[in-house]
Design a protein around this motif. Structure first.
Motif, PDB file in Angstrom:
ATOM      1  N   CYS A  60     -10.772  10.861   4.928  1.00 23.52           N
ATOM      2  CA  CYS A  60      -9.817   9.832   5.949  1.00 23.52           C
ATOM      3  C   CYS A  60     -10.489  10.102   7.201  1.00 23.52           C
ATOM      4  O   CYS A  60     -10.524   8.768   8.013  1.00 23.52           O
ATOM      5  CB  CYS A  60      -8.578  10.364   5.854  1.00 23.52           C
ATOM      6  SG  CYS A  60      -7.316   9.305   6.566  1.00 23.52           S
ATOM      7  N   LEU A  78      -4.123   7.049  -1.184  1.00 20.37           N
ATOM      8  CA  LEU A  78      -4.645   6.180  -0.217  1.00 20.37           C
ATOM      9  C   LEU A  78      -6.230   6.288   0.173  1.00 20.37           C
ATOM     10  O   LEU A  78      -6.936   5.137   0.210  1.00 20.37           O
ATOM     11  CB  LEU A  78      -3.670   5.882   1.176  1.00 20.37           C
ATOM     12  CG  LEU A  78      -2.315   5.436   0.674  1.00 20.37           C
ATOM     13  CD1 LEU A  78      -1.612   6.163   1.984  1.00 20.37           C
ATOM     14  CD2 LEU A  78      -2.502   3.970   0.870  1.00 20.37           C
ATOM     15  N   GLN A  94       0.509  10.972  -1.909  1.00 21.41           N
ATOM     16  CA  GLN A  94       0.433   9.672  -1.230  1.00 21.41           C
ATOM     17  C   GLN A  94      -0.913   9.639  -0.339  1.00 21.41           C
ATOM     18  O   GLN A  94      -1.682   8.512  -0.532  1.00 21.41           O
ATOM     19  CB  GLN A  94       1.744   9.424  -0.580  1.00 21.41           C
ATOM     20  CG  GLN A  94       3.096   9.341  -1.389  1.00 21.41           C
ATOM     21  CD  GLN A  94       4.148   8.878  -0.459  1.00 21.41           C
ATOM     22  OE1 GLN A  94       3.986   7.929   0.305  1.00 21.41           O
ATOM     23  NE2 GLN A  94       5.204   9.486  -0.546  1.00 21.41           N
ATOM     24  N   ALA A 119      -5.765   1.278   4.340  1.00 26.99           N
ATOM     25  CA  ALA A 119      -5.364   2.690   3.659  1.00 26.99           C
ATOM     26  C   ALA A 119      -5.572   3.727   4.508  1.00 26.99           C
ATOM     27  O   ALA A 119      -4.575   4.825   4.373  1.00 26.99           O
ATOM     28  CB  ALA A 119      -5.937   2.509   2.479  1.00 26.99           C
ATOM     29  N   ARG A 120      -6.470   3.877   5.225  1.00 26.77           N
ATOM     30  CA  ARG A 120      -6.646   5.210   5.943  1.00 26.77           C
ATOM     31  C   ARG A 120      -5.939   5.391   6.969  1.00 26.77           C
ATOM     32  O   ARG A 120      -5.378   6.543   7.214  1.00 26.77           O
ATOM     33  CB  ARG A 120      -8.260   5.273   6.352  1.00 26.77           C
ATOM     34  CG  ARG A 120      -9.150   5.477   5.533  1.00 26.77           C
ATOM     35  CD  ARG A 120     -10.667   5.715   6.135  1.00 26.77           C
ATOM     36  NE  ARG A 120     -11.457   6.335   5.004  1.00 26.77           N
ATOM     37  CZ  ARG A 120     -12.569   5.608   4.290  1.00 26.77           C
ATOM     38  NH1 ARG A 120     -12.631   4.369   4.776  1.00 26.77           N
ATOM     39  NH2 ARG A 120     -13.222   6.070   3.525  1.00 26.77           N
ATOM     40  N   TYR A 179       2.128   1.586  -3.559  1.00 19.94           N
ATOM     41  CA  TYR A 179       1.219   2.066  -4.356  1.00 19.94           C
ATOM     42  C   TYR A 179       0.879   3.670  -4.021  1.00 19.94           C
ATOM     43  O   TYR A 179       0.934   4.409  -5.102  1.00 19.94           O
ATOM     44  CB  TYR A 179      -0.015   1.307  -3.894  1.00 19.94           C
ATOM     45  CG  TYR A 179      -1.340   2.005  -4.249  1.00 19.94           C
ATOM     46  CD1 TYR A 179      -1.897   2.129  -5.535  1.00 19.94           C
ATOM     47  CD2 TYR A 179      -2.081   2.764  -3.122  1.00 19.94           C
ATOM     48  CE1 TYR A 179      -2.968   2.986  -5.844  1.00 19.94           C
ATOM     49  CE2 TYR A 179      -3.268   3.714  -3.500  1.00 19.94           C
ATOM     50  CZ  TYR A 179      -3.788   3.774  -4.960  1.00 19.94           C
ATOM     51  OH  TYR A 179      -4.779   4.443  -4.841  1.00 19.94           O
ATOM     52  N   ALA A 180       0.834   3.953  -2.911  1.00 16.19           N
ATOM     53  CA  ALA A 180       0.849   5.508  -2.715  1.00 16.19           C
ATOM     54  C   ALA A 180       2.112   6.275  -3.246  1.00 16.19           C
ATOM     55  O   ALA A 180       1.529   7.364  -3.767  1.00 16.19           O
ATOM     56  CB  ALA A 180       0.704   5.662  -1.082  1.00 16.19           C
ATOM     57  N   LEU A 228       0.811  -1.086   0.107  1.00 15.70           N
ATOM     58  CA  LEU A 228       0.054  -0.026   0.145  1.00 15.70           C
ATOM     59  C   LEU A 228       0.873   1.334  -0.053  1.00 15.70           C
ATOM     60  O   LEU A 228       0.481   2.299  -0.652  1.00 15.70           O
ATOM     61  CB  LEU A 228      -0.858  -0.076   1.185  1.00 15.70           C
ATOM     62  CG  LEU A 228      -2.177  -0.881   1.188  1.00 15.70           C
ATOM     63  CD1 LEU A 228      -2.860  -0.944   2.586  1.00 15.70           C
ATOM     64  CD2 LEU A 228      -3.006  -0.340   0.037  1.00 15.70           C
ATOM     65  N   ALA A 273      -2.540   6.721   5.535  1.00 15.24           N
ATOM     66  CA  ALA A 273      -2.896   8.169   5.048  1.00 15.24           C
ATOM     67  C   ALA A 273      -3.161   8.972   5.960  1.00 15.24           C
ATOM     68  O   ALA A 273      -2.552  10.258   5.662  1.00 15.24           O
ATOM     69  CB  ALA A 273      -4.261   8.248   4.033  1.00 15.24           C
TER      70      ALA A 273
END
Length: 226
Positions: free
Chosen positions: A199, A149, A145, A165-166, A117-118, A114, A169
């Motif tokens: 978020c 996310l 980023q 993800a949060r 990815y971000a 993750l 983030a």
């Protein structure tokens, strides 16, 4: 052709685009359109293998922009005409796909993936956008980023993935929204502000893109940088 390409499906990105200087809108619009195009590949309901084939096509097509004229594909032509002359290479654009590749498989995604990815999707997209806007000293990488996310969290139906993800983030977006953004960087800073709102939202909350409250928050950031 340019005017049509700068019409983005996401109303919030479209509003952000309107805050960009006129001479940067075609470039920023092409970047936003590229990210939307790649996102549509993942949300199109196709098998992972077919998604990978389409992403691979885009990766090759973007990389080729550094060696040859673009084919008769409107988005590739817009990127070649408006983004590459501002110092972002086709290879750099193609590297954003590395992020999408990491979340293409529905299997559980490790936290380390993750984070990669971000950086690949959001960090590189916002860095390129910052270059189009001549933004300096804004926390662009952290903003990108965190935004990527949260966008993933809002897209997925996997509650555990959304929560992870949060969690990753949250500190990025707190860092990104702490300082006052420069006037040049505000078209992308306002996306980071909305990502911070999303978020902090309760799990399962629907993201109402383009709602009056969200538009008003974007306009406030456009005026103040906060």
């Amino acid at each position: 052709m340019v005017a049509r390409l700068t019409i983005i499906a996401d109303p919030e990105r479209q509003l952000a685009l309107s805050y960009a200087p006129p001479d940067a809108r075609a470039a920023l619009g092409a970047l936003f359109a590229l990210d939307e195009t790649l996102g549509a590949i993942l949300s199109g309901g196709r098998e992972p293998t077919l998604r990978q084939i389409r992403l691979a096509w885009w990766h090759e097509a973007l990389t080729r922009l550094d060696q040859a004229a673009p084919p008769p594909q409107p988005l590739l032509q817009a990127l070649a005409a408006h983004v590459l002359p501002r110092g972002v290479t086709g290879a750099a654009l193609a590297s954003m796909i590395d992020g999408w590749d990491l979340v293409i498989d529905p299997d559980p995604i490790p936290a380390a993936a993750l984070a990669r990815y971000a950086e690949a999707r959001g960090g590189r997209l916002f860095t390129a956008a910052g270059r189009m806007l001549a933004s300096a000293n804004d926390p662009i990488d952290a903003a990108g980023q965190g935004w990527a996310l949260v966008d993933l969290a809002c897209r997925t139906s996997d509650a555990a993935l959304a929560a992870e993800a949060r969690a990753i983030a949250a500190p990025l977006l707190e860092m990104a929204t702490a300082p006052r953004w420069s006037k040049a960087g505000r078209p992308i800073g306002m996306l980071a502000v909305l990502a911070r709102i999303d978020c902090r939202a309760a799990p399962g909350t629907t993201r109402r893109q383009g709602s009056p409250q969200r538009v008003g928050r974007m306009m406030w950031h456009g005026l103040t940088g906060r």
